[in-house]
Write a protein that holds these residues in place. Sequence first.
Motif, PDB file in Angstrom:
ATOM      1  N   VAL A   1      70.795  36.034   9.236  1.00 35.08           N
ATOM      2  CA  VAL A   1      72.010  36.691   8.782  1.00 35.08           C
ATOM      3  C   VAL A   1      73.119  36.381   9.782  1.00 35.08           C
ATOM      4  CG1 VAL A   1      73.087  38.874   8.147  1.00 35.08           C
ATOM      5  CG2 VAL A   1      70.629  38.540   7.749  1.00 35.08           C
ATOM      6  N   LYS A   2      74.184  35.773   9.315  1.00 36.17           N
ATOM      7  CA  LYS A   2      75.293  35.395  10.185  1.00 36.17           C
ATOM      8  C   LYS A   2      75.984  36.642  10.728  1.00 36.17           C
ATOM      9  CE  LYS A   2      79.723  32.951  10.120  1.00 36.17           C
ATOM     10  NZ  LYS A   2      80.707  32.222   9.267  1.00 36.17           N
ATOM     11  N   LEU A   3      76.400  36.592  11.988  1.00 37.93           N
ATOM     12  CA  LEU A   3      77.130  37.687  12.620  1.00 37.93           C
ATOM     13  C   LEU A   3      78.621  37.388  12.540  1.00 37.93           C
ATOM     14  CD1 LEU A   3      74.894  38.140  15.801  1.00 37.93           C
ATOM     15  CD2 LEU A   3      74.603  39.164  13.535  1.00 37.93           C
ATOM     16  N   ILE A   4      79.407  38.340  12.060  1.00 40.64           N
ATOM     17  CA  ILE A   4      80.833  38.091  11.814  1.00 40.64           C
ATOM     18  C   ILE A   4      81.717  38.448  13.005  1.00 40.64           C
ATOM     19  CG2 ILE A   4      82.816  38.741  10.380  1.00 40.64           C
ATOM     20  CD1 ILE A   4      80.900  39.050   8.036  1.00 40.64           C
ATOM     21  N   ASP A   5      81.559  39.648  13.553  1.00 40.61           N
ATOM     22  CA  ASP A   5      82.512  40.099  14.574  1.00 40.61           C
ATOM     23  C   ASP A   5      81.856  40.394  15.924  1.00 40.61           C
ATOM     24  OD1 ASP A   5      81.107  42.303  13.786  1.00 40.61           O
ATOM     25  OD2 ASP A   5      82.843  43.625  13.519  1.00 40.61           O
ATOM     26  N   PHE A   6      80.674  39.860  16.158  1.00 38.58           N
ATOM     27  CA  PHE A   6      80.053  40.011  17.479  1.00 38.58           C
ATOM     28  C   PHE A   6      79.063  38.882  17.702  1.00 38.58           C
ATOM     29  CE2 PHE A   6      77.237  42.039  14.534  1.00 38.58           C
ATOM     30  CZ  PHE A   6      75.964  42.016  15.073  1.00 38.58           C
ATOM     31  N   ASN A   7      78.716  38.639  18.956  1.00 41.56           N
ATOM     32  CA  ASN A   7      77.795  37.570  19.338  1.00 41.56           C
ATOM     33  C   ASN A   7      76.639  38.135  20.141  1.00 41.56           C
ATOM     34  OD1 ASN A   7      79.326  35.290  18.281  1.00 41.56           O
ATOM     35  ND2 ASN A   7      80.811  35.767  19.886  1.00 41.56           N
ATOM     36  N   THR A   8      75.568  37.384  20.222  1.00 41.91           N
ATOM     37  CA  THR A   8      74.401  37.809  20.994  1.00 41.91           C
ATOM     38  C   THR A   8      74.293  37.010  22.288  1.00 41.91           C
ATOM     39  OG1 THR A   8      73.015  36.208  19.813  1.00 41.91           O
ATOM     40  CG2 THR A   8      73.115  38.448  18.927  1.00 41.91           C
ATOM     41  N   PRO A   9      73.645  37.572  23.304  1.00 42.62           N
ATOM     42  CA  PRO A   9      73.466  36.843  24.568  1.00 42.62           C
ATOM     43  C   PRO A   9      72.374  35.786  24.454  1.00 42.62           C
ATOM     44  CG  PRO A   9      72.390  38.972  24.690  1.00 42.62           C
ATOM     45  CD  PRO A   9      73.114  38.945  23.379  1.00 42.62           C
ATOM     46  N   ILE A  10      72.390  34.867  25.393  1.00 43.51           N
ATOM     47  CA  ILE A  10      71.361  33.844  25.471  1.00 43.51           C
ATOM     48  C   ILE A  10      70.131  34.423  26.157  1.00 43.51           C
ATOM     49  CG2 ILE A  10      70.736  31.620  26.511  1.00 43.51           C
ATOM     50  CD1 ILE A  10      72.613  31.376  24.160  1.00 43.51           C
ATOM     51  N   ILE A  11      68.947  34.074  25.662  1.00 41.30           N
ATOM     52  CA  ILE A  11      67.691  34.520  26.258  1.00 41.30           C
ATOM     53  C   ILE A  11      67.199  33.444  27.217  1.00 41.30           C
ATOM     54  CG2 ILE A  11      65.321  35.248  25.815  1.00 41.30           C
ATOM     55  CD1 ILE A  11      66.211  35.824  22.913  1.00 41.30           C
ATOM     56  N   ASN A  12      67.048  33.794  28.478  1.00 44.55           N
ATOM     57  CA  ASN A  12      66.498  32.876  29.471  1.00 44.55           C
ATOM     58  C   ASN A  12      65.032  33.199  29.721  1.00 44.55           C
ATOM     59  OD1 ASN A  12      68.937  31.491  29.996  1.00 44.55           O
ATOM     60  ND2 ASN A  12      69.595  33.110  31.391  1.00 44.55           N
ATOM     61  N   SER A  13      64.200  32.188  29.755  1.00 41.83           N
ATOM     62  CA  SER A  13      62.813  32.372  30.184  1.00 41.83           C
ATOM     63  C   SER A  13      62.556  31.479  31.386  1.00 41.83           C
ATOM     64  CB  SER A  13      61.832  32.052  29.051  1.00 41.83           C
ATOM     65  OG  SER A  13      61.995  30.727  28.589  1.00 41.83           O
ATOM     66  N   TYR A  14      61.568  31.849  32.198  1.00 43.12           N
ATOM     67  CA  TYR A  14      61.363  31.195  33.486  1.00 43.12           C
ATOM     68  C   TYR A  14      59.914  30.772  33.679  1.00 43.12           C
ATOM     69  CZ  TYR A  14      65.879  33.380  34.354  1.00 43.12           C
ATOM     70  OH  TYR A  14      67.196  33.766  34.250  1.00 43.12           O
ATOM     71  N   LYS A  15      59.764  29.684  34.378  1.00 45.19           N
ATOM     72  CA  LYS A  15      58.450  29.224  34.838  1.00 45.19           C
ATOM     73  C   LYS A  15      58.352  29.620  36.306  1.00 45.19           C
ATOM     74  CE  LYS A  15      57.976  24.833  35.717  1.00 45.19           C
ATOM     75  NZ  LYS A  15      57.806  23.363  35.573  1.00 45.19           N
ATOM     76  N   VAL A  16      57.397  30.482  36.619  1.00 44.33           N
ATOM     77  CA  VAL A  16      57.286  31.027  37.979  1.00 44.33           C
ATOM     78  C   VAL A  16      55.909  30.683  38.545  1.00 44.33           C
ATOM     79  CG1 VAL A  16      57.509  33.089  39.421  1.00 44.33           C
ATOM     80  CG2 VAL A  16      58.791  32.934  37.268  1.00 44.33           C
TER      81      VAL A  16
ATOM     82  N   VAL B   1      50.474  29.983  37.294  1.00 43.44           N
ATOM     83  CA  VAL B   1      51.846  29.920  36.784  1.00 43.44           C
ATOM     84  C   VAL B   1      52.005  30.956  35.683  1.00 43.44           C
ATOM     85  CG1 VAL B   1      51.226  28.123  35.104  1.00 43.44           C
ATOM     86  CG2 VAL B   1      53.624  28.394  35.801  1.00 43.44           C
ATOM     87  N   VAL B   2      53.207  31.525  35.591  1.00 42.96           N
ATOM     88  CA  VAL B   2      53.506  32.452  34.503  1.00 42.96           C
ATOM     89  C   VAL B   2      54.825  32.051  33.853  1.00 42.96           C
ATOM     90  CG1 VAL B   2      52.224  34.394  35.484  1.00 42.96           C
ATOM     91  CG2 VAL B   2      54.640  34.114  36.056  1.00 42.96           C
ATOM     92  N   PHE B   3      54.916  32.283  32.560  1.00 42.90           N
ATOM     93  CA  PHE B   3      56.127  32.014  31.796  1.00 42.90           C
ATOM     94  C   PHE B   3      56.652  33.366  31.321  1.00 42.90           C
ATOM     95  CE2 PHE B   3      53.590  28.233  31.767  1.00 42.90           C
ATOM     96  CZ  PHE B   3      54.511  27.208  31.916  1.00 42.90           C
ATOM     97  N   VAL B   4      57.773  33.784  31.901  1.00 43.37           N
ATOM     98  CA  VAL B   4      58.234  35.161  31.737  1.00 43.37           C
ATOM     99  C   VAL B   4      59.750  35.211  31.545  1.00 43.37           C
ATOM    100  CG1 VAL B   4      56.333  36.190  33.054  1.00 43.37           C
ATOM    101  CG2 VAL B   4      58.367  35.373  34.258  1.00 43.37           C
TER     102      VAL B   4
END
Length: 281
Positions: A253-268, A142-145
């Motif tokens: 540090v809080k972000l005021i005028d932009f957002n970040t994407p969600i990080i997905n990790s997988y069990k393969v 199994v790998v976690f990637v």
Amino acid sequence: MDIQTLETFKTLAETKSFTKTANQLFVAQSTVTNRINELEKELKISLFNRTNRSVQLTNEGERFKIYAEKVLSLTENTLAEMMTERKFENHIRIGCADSIYEGHLAPQIMDYRGKHPENSLKITIGYSDHLLEMLQEDIFDVVFVYIPLKKAAICSELYKQDKLILVTDINNKKYARGIKRDQLIEENYLMCNFALQDVGQFIRKLFPRFHQFELEIDDCMKIVPYLIGKDNYTFLPKDMADTYIREKKLREVKLIDFNTPIINSYKVYKESKKALIDTLI
């Protein structure tokens, strides 16, 4: 061609020196020379370019090195499994990206070991694409990637979702109320790509094209020392950054005028290993 010869070839490719290879393997230099000559004769190709000062792999040697490393790794894992079967009921081979291990997997492994002392674990830290290759070569169970693998007989399941946050040293009080995108561009941002593909591209696109970062590294665990005690900034997975935030080494540090994407990790893992993997996670 035997394992001993392949090990000699691999060591010479790494040291680029017959003398260092002989010392490392505890054999005479003539033994190293004879093994390499016999290997080249058997393969009918030149594996090394030799000069008075150094030894360099040829193009054919570079390709053969990939093969040799796979054979040696598979042999080592197989022998380890055979020895392990005498002491443990199961042997689970795990590959994991560094930040996933630090942020998520490590405490689960600790819990698993307490509940299943009858099983042994072998954990290897690496990069997502390389770990997926090794899974398909049956080096891992199994790998976690960070990359899902869509292929017959392979299961890819969402493992964790994490938030990307901006961090800096705990004593850096600038932008206490938050930071705007155009302000971040003017600061000492340290680039940590950590093989997240789309997420890494998102970070790069925050900055002007061809922007040169003061420091760029592909392992987020290695970037933390460059933040502590400095007025530098970087994005880290929240679950990993939380450890340093709790220890009062970093702050978010809080972000005021932009957002970040969600990080997905997988069990393969391979479908044939499902019952074994289900006991782990």
